[in-house]
Design a protein around this motif. Sequence first.
Motif, mmCIF file in Angstrom:
data_model
loop_
_atom_site.group_PDB
_atom_site.id
_atom_site.type_symbol
_atom_site.label_atom_id
_atom_site.label_comp_id
_atom_site.label_asym_id
_atom_site.label_seq_id
_atom_site.Cartn_x
_atom_site.Cartn_y
_atom_site.Cartn_z
ATOM 1 N N LEU A 184 0.818 -1.213 0.000
ATOM 2 C CA LEU A 184 0.000 0.000 0.000
ATOM 3 C C LEU A 184 0.852 1.264 0.000
ATOM 4 C CD1 LEU A 184 -2.853 -1.083 2.448
ATOM 5 C CD2 LEU A 184 -2.944 -0.906 -0.049
ATOM 6 N N THR A 185 2.050 1.196 0.546
ATOM 7 C CA THR A 185 2.955 2.341 0.502
ATOM 8 C C THR A 185 3.389 2.629 -0.925
ATOM 9 O OG1 THR A 185 3.762 1.887 2.742
ATOM 10 C CG2 THR A 185 5.154 3.253 1.337
ATOM 11 N N ALA A 186 3.613 1.566 -1.705
ATOM 12 C CA ALA A 186 4.047 1.727 -3.098
ATOM 13 C C ALA A 186 2.888 1.991 -4.051
ATOM 14 C CB ALA A 186 4.800 0.468 -3.543
ATOM 15 N N TRP A 187 1.679 1.758 -3.605
ATOM 16 C CA TRP A 187 0.481 1.898 -4.443
ATOM 17 C C TRP A 187 0.280 3.339 -4.905
ATOM 18 C CZ3 TRP A 187 -4.836 2.657 -1.915
ATOM 19 C CH2 TRP A 187 -5.865 2.632 -2.874
ATOM 20 N N ASP A 188 -0.208 3.514 -6.125
ATOM 21 C CA ASP A 188 -0.441 4.858 -6.668
ATOM 22 C C ASP A 188 -1.770 5.463 -6.226
ATOM 23 O OD1 ASP A 188 -2.309 3.450 -8.152
ATOM 24 O OD2 ASP A 188 -1.303 3.728 -10.081
ATOM 25 N N ARG A 189 -2.537 4.716 -5.440
ATOM 26 C CA ARG A 189 -3.821 5.171 -4.903
ATOM 27 C C ARG A 189 -4.875 5.386 -5.995
ATOM 28 N NH1 ARG A 189 -2.745 8.801 0.550
ATOM 29 N NH2 ARG A 189 -0.913 7.649 1.261
ATOM 30 N N HIS A 190 -4.679 4.772 -7.138
ATOM 31 C CA HIS A 190 -5.619 4.846 -8.241
ATOM 32 C C HIS A 190 -6.189 3.463 -8.537
ATOM 33 C CE1 HIS A 190 -3.669 8.725 -8.763
ATOM 34 N NE2 HIS A 190 -4.549 9.046 -9.707
ATOM 35 N N ALA A 191 -7.214 3.457 -9.400
ATOM 36 C CA ALA A 191 -7.759 2.204 -9.918
ATOM 37 C C ALA A 191 -7.540 2.170 -11.423
ATOM 38 C CB ALA A 191 -9.239 2.075 -9.575
ATOM 39 N N ASP A 192 -6.270 2.372 -11.835
ATOM 40 C CA ASP A 192 -5.906 2.204 -13.229
ATOM 41 C C ASP A 192 -5.638 0.731 -13.494
ATOM 42 O OD1 ASP A 192 -6.113 4.849 -14.106
ATOM 43 O OD2 ASP A 192 -4.121 5.347 -13.355
ATOM 44 N N ALA A 193 -5.582 0.360 -14.759
ATOM 45 C CA ALA A 193 -5.404 -1.050 -15.104
ATOM 46 C C ALA A 193 -4.155 -1.641 -14.465
ATOM 47 C CB ALA A 193 -5.350 -1.211 -16.622
ATOM 48 N N GLY A 194 -3.082 -0.851 -14.403
ATOM 49 C CA GLY A 194 -1.828 -1.359 -13.854
ATOM 50 C C GLY A 194 -1.624 -1.101 -12.380
ATOM 51 N N SER A 195 -2.614 -0.535 -11.713
ATOM 52 C CA SER A 195 -2.463 -0.197 -10.289
ATOM 53 C C SER A 195 -2.357 -1.464 -9.446
ATOM 54 C CB SER A 195 -3.643 0.648 -9.816
ATOM 55 O OG SER A 195 -3.679 1.887 -10.483
ATOM 56 N N LYS A 196 -1.302 -1.536 -8.622
ATOM 57 C CA LYS A 196 -1.092 -2.677 -7.729
ATOM 58 C C LYS A 196 -1.264 -2.213 -6.287
ATOM 59 C CE LYS A 196 1.956 -5.298 -10.771
ATOM 60 N NZ LYS A 196 3.223 -6.072 -10.866
ATOM 61 N N GLY A 197 -2.277 -2.727 -5.636
ATOM 62 C CA GLY A 197 -2.634 -2.295 -4.292
ATOM 63 C C GLY A 197 -4.109 -1.971 -4.183
ATOM 64 N N THR A 198 -4.737 -1.701 -5.335
ATOM 65 C CA THR A 198 -6.159 -1.351 -5.338
ATOM 66 C C THR A 198 -7.010 -2.498 -4.808
ATOM 67 O OG1 THR A 198 -5.666 -0.122 -7.366
ATOM 68 C CG2 THR A 198 -7.977 -0.332 -6.741
ATOM 69 N N ILE A 199 -6.725 -3.705 -5.269
ATOM 70 C CA ILE A 199 -7.512 -4.860 -4.831
ATOM 71 C C ILE A 199 -7.363 -5.076 -3.334
ATOM 72 C CG2 ILE A 199 -7.671 -7.384 -4.996
ATOM 73 C CD1 ILE A 199 -7.176 -7.096 -8.004
ATOM 74 N N LEU A 200 -6.146 -4.933 -2.817
ATOM 75 C CA LEU A 200 -5.910 -5.079 -1.379
ATOM 76 C C LEU A 200 -6.648 -3.995 -0.599
ATOM 77 C CD1 LEU A 200 -4.453 -6.311 1.059
ATOM 78 C CD2 LEU A 200 -2.463 -4.872 0.484
ATOM 79 N N TRP A 201 -6.586 -2.767 -1.082
ATOM 80 C CA TRP A 201 -7.252 -1.659 -0.390
ATOM 81 C C TRP A 201 -8.767 -1.879 -0.331
ATOM 82 C CZ3 TRP A 201 -6.421 2.017 2.893
ATOM 83 C CH2 TRP A 201 -7.339 3.064 3.039
ATOM 84 N N ILE A 202 -9.337 -2.266 -1.434
ATOM 85 C CA ILE A 202 -10.783 -2.466 -1.484
ATOM 86 C C ILE A 202 -11.200 -3.642 -0.603
ATOM 87 C CG2 ILE A 202 -12.640 -3.258 -3.029
ATOM 88 C CD1 ILE A 202 -11.583 -1.288 -5.106
ATOM 89 N N GLN A 203 -10.390 -4.686 -0.575
ATOM 90 C CA GLN A 203 -10.702 -5.820 0.309
ATOM 91 C C GLN A 203 -10.686 -5.377 1.767
ATOM 92 O OE1 GLN A 203 -11.517 -9.125 -0.683
ATOM 93 N NE2 GLN A 203 -12.153 -9.143 1.456
ATOM 94 N N TRP A 204 -9.695 -4.559 2.130
ATOM 95 C CA TRP A 204 -9.636 -4.052 3.512
ATOM 96 C C TRP A 204 -10.852 -3.177 3.815
ATOM 97 C CZ3 TRP A 204 -9.131 1.034 5.379
ATOM 98 C CH2 TRP A 204 -8.944 1.137 6.760
ATOM 99 N N CYS A 205 -11.200 -2.294 2.893
ATOM 100 C CA CYS A 205 -12.386 -1.437 3.103
ATOM 101 C C CYS A 205 -13.633 -2.291 3.295
ATOM 102 C CB CYS A 205 -12.578 -0.498 1.916
ATOM 103 S SG CYS A 205 -11.346 0.815 1.765
ATOM 104 N N ASN A 206 -13.762 -3.339 2.516
ATOM 105 C CA ASN A 206 -14.931 -4.208 2.626
ATOM 106 C C ASN A 206 -14.973 -4.940 3.956
ATOM 107 O OD1 ASN A 206 -15.697 -3.460 0.049
ATOM 108 N ND2 ASN A 206 -14.905 -5.310 -0.939
ATOM 109 N N ASP A 207 -13.805 -5.293 4.477
ATOM 110 C CA ASP A 207 -13.749 -6.034 5.733
ATOM 111 C C ASP A 207 -14.006 -5.160 6.948
ATOM 112 O OD1 ASP A 207 -13.227 -8.339 4.363
ATOM 113 O OD2 ASP A 207 -11.069 -8.358 4.767
#
Length: 676
Positions: free
Chosen positions: A491-514
């Motif tokens: 999450l520190t390296a994540w660009d905080r976007h939901a672009d096609a190449g964004s890595k961290g978005t799926i983790l962030w959304i899973q945490w928000c859902n939990d």
Amino acid sequence: MLAALNAQSRKTEILWDNWGVPHIYGKTTAGMYYAFGWAQMHNHADLILQLYGEARGRAAEYWGKSFLQGDEIVQKLNLAQVSQKVYDEQHPEYKSYLDAFVKGINAYAKAHPEAISEKYKQILPVTPQDVIAHTINILAVDFIAADNIYGSIRDASRGSNALAIAASRSASKHAMLMANPHLPWQGFFTFFEAHLNAPSFSAYGTTLVGLPVLAIAFNNNLGWTHTVNPNNNSTRYELTLKDNGYLLDGAVVPFETRTATIKIKQADGTMKEEQLICKYAKQGPVIAEKKDKAYAVRISGFDNAYFNEQYHKMAKASNFAEFESAEKMLQMPMFNVIYADRTGNIMYLDGGDVPAHATGDFQFWHDKVDGTSSKYIWSKILPYKDLPKLFNPPTGFVQNSNDVPWTCTYPTVLNPKNYPAYIAPEGWYARDFRDQHAMNMVKNNHSITFDDLVGYKLNTELETADRYLDSLLKAVAEHPDTTALKAAKVLTAWDRHADAGSKGTILWIQWCNDMHPDSIYKNPWELAKPATTPNGLKYPEYAVRKLKQAANEVIRRFGSLDPAWGDFNRFRSGNIDLPGNGAPSTYGSYRAIGFRYDYKDKKFRAVVGDSYVAVTEFGKPVKAMVSLSYGNASQTGSKHIGDQLKLMSEKRLRPALLTRVDILKNLEEKEVLDFK
């Protein structure tokens, strides 16, 4: 060349561009609407006929029992009688336009029977009453009253973004407008893009399939868009049953009743008939009964007769005075209006037919209402002058993303204390941060360019990450855990976007859902700080535990902690399969896209969200960039089903073709129609 084109234009023409958009040139206004009906059938014949069949309340007769619930609602609301009444009340000029639209539909069906599926031909011929019933079925039954009719919103994923920039805040000194409805990508909610031209009329925009007028549009002088506004324009009354009637003011009142026969097509092709007893109370049609209770619904604007007339006048208006005159008709039963024009003006209106009440706040009228007292049966709506609105605010912009009127600009100008408590919630309503993200994108830019506005629309940054990711990373440092630390690194390296190449978005959304919503925010929302609250973490150690849980779940489902967003979230249609971008609005993505699990390969496909987009600058000439996410056709075999998904995947818009010269450079097909 131009002389020849002008000679041809004496006939009603449809110039189809290479995106499947019809550019209609009618020699009369009625001829234009005739071609509009024809063009809608050209791209959506089967869908249109299905929707009109549903609006008749005979869909189960045509296609089976899966349509039965909708038929029962249509019968209980007596749409056939209401649509006839509305048709009879049309002013002659606008009745002629509606009649022409219907003639165009039927003429297309007669000319191209091979283009229509056999199962839908039984709907023909279409009548003006079908079009009216369909309009009511969309606006009143679904948009306004679905929650009160069905007990829940059938598809809650209905929203929009809108943003208008005044000349004072525009780099070009021309006002600009961004239109962006978010609706499901099918059925009722399918958009149709078109360019309509006739003597003294020219407008470009979109409408929901089957409607006879443009609903979101611009012309050479002005434009408008809509967003769904939180309102209580329908009321669900709980009636107490007694002695074959219901209690009202201490007396038993008999229901008015009528019997409707519903035919249901069986799997073997035979027909079954059911008798439906439709009951009507003083409050309105009875939708359901349970033990000693019944539930009646009252819908504001349900039988408005001049909806089409108002929208025609809006599209024809050449200045704000003419546009506002059309708005004052109050024939649009709901929706915010966001407006901009060539003079540099902008406007926000919390529009619709708002019931006038003597008592009660928003929550009171949102819940079911006591049906034993006649004092709660409303009969009037608020006049235009009493609706929340802003014209040319000193802030230089207005926006709405389905939030309350009070946050339509920043710093705030409208004060909820100056309006009835029932008109809208006073507090934070949308709870998905899109409105706040809009304010934060705009608030520090005092010289906004056209490209800036396009960039705002396509922005995939998640406002929720800006709001509490830093607090989460701090919590992980204070309560270290091996898995949580690995997740924090992603999450520190994540660009905080939901672009096609964004890595961290799926983790962030899973945490928000939990995370339980009540467990996230340390600081609640404040009207005085509408763009920065809520914020912080309420329970940091709990948040870390949930991050560990989310990390394990992401690894289990996706094979790693940092899968790329677009690898698993796709834009798909037929053989088209492209990396997706954007995210559900819950997480604060202004590019709101909802994805649904795709069982064929355990990935996700876009099914709702960014539908039609138009970014318009009102200079000389008008400049506009547009897109229609899923393409401008649904008819089997059309090359325009899904043909704009590549633009979506690449985060691009396309130029709106506004002149005959540009249209002819991109011409795919020309039709010449004979309408007299």
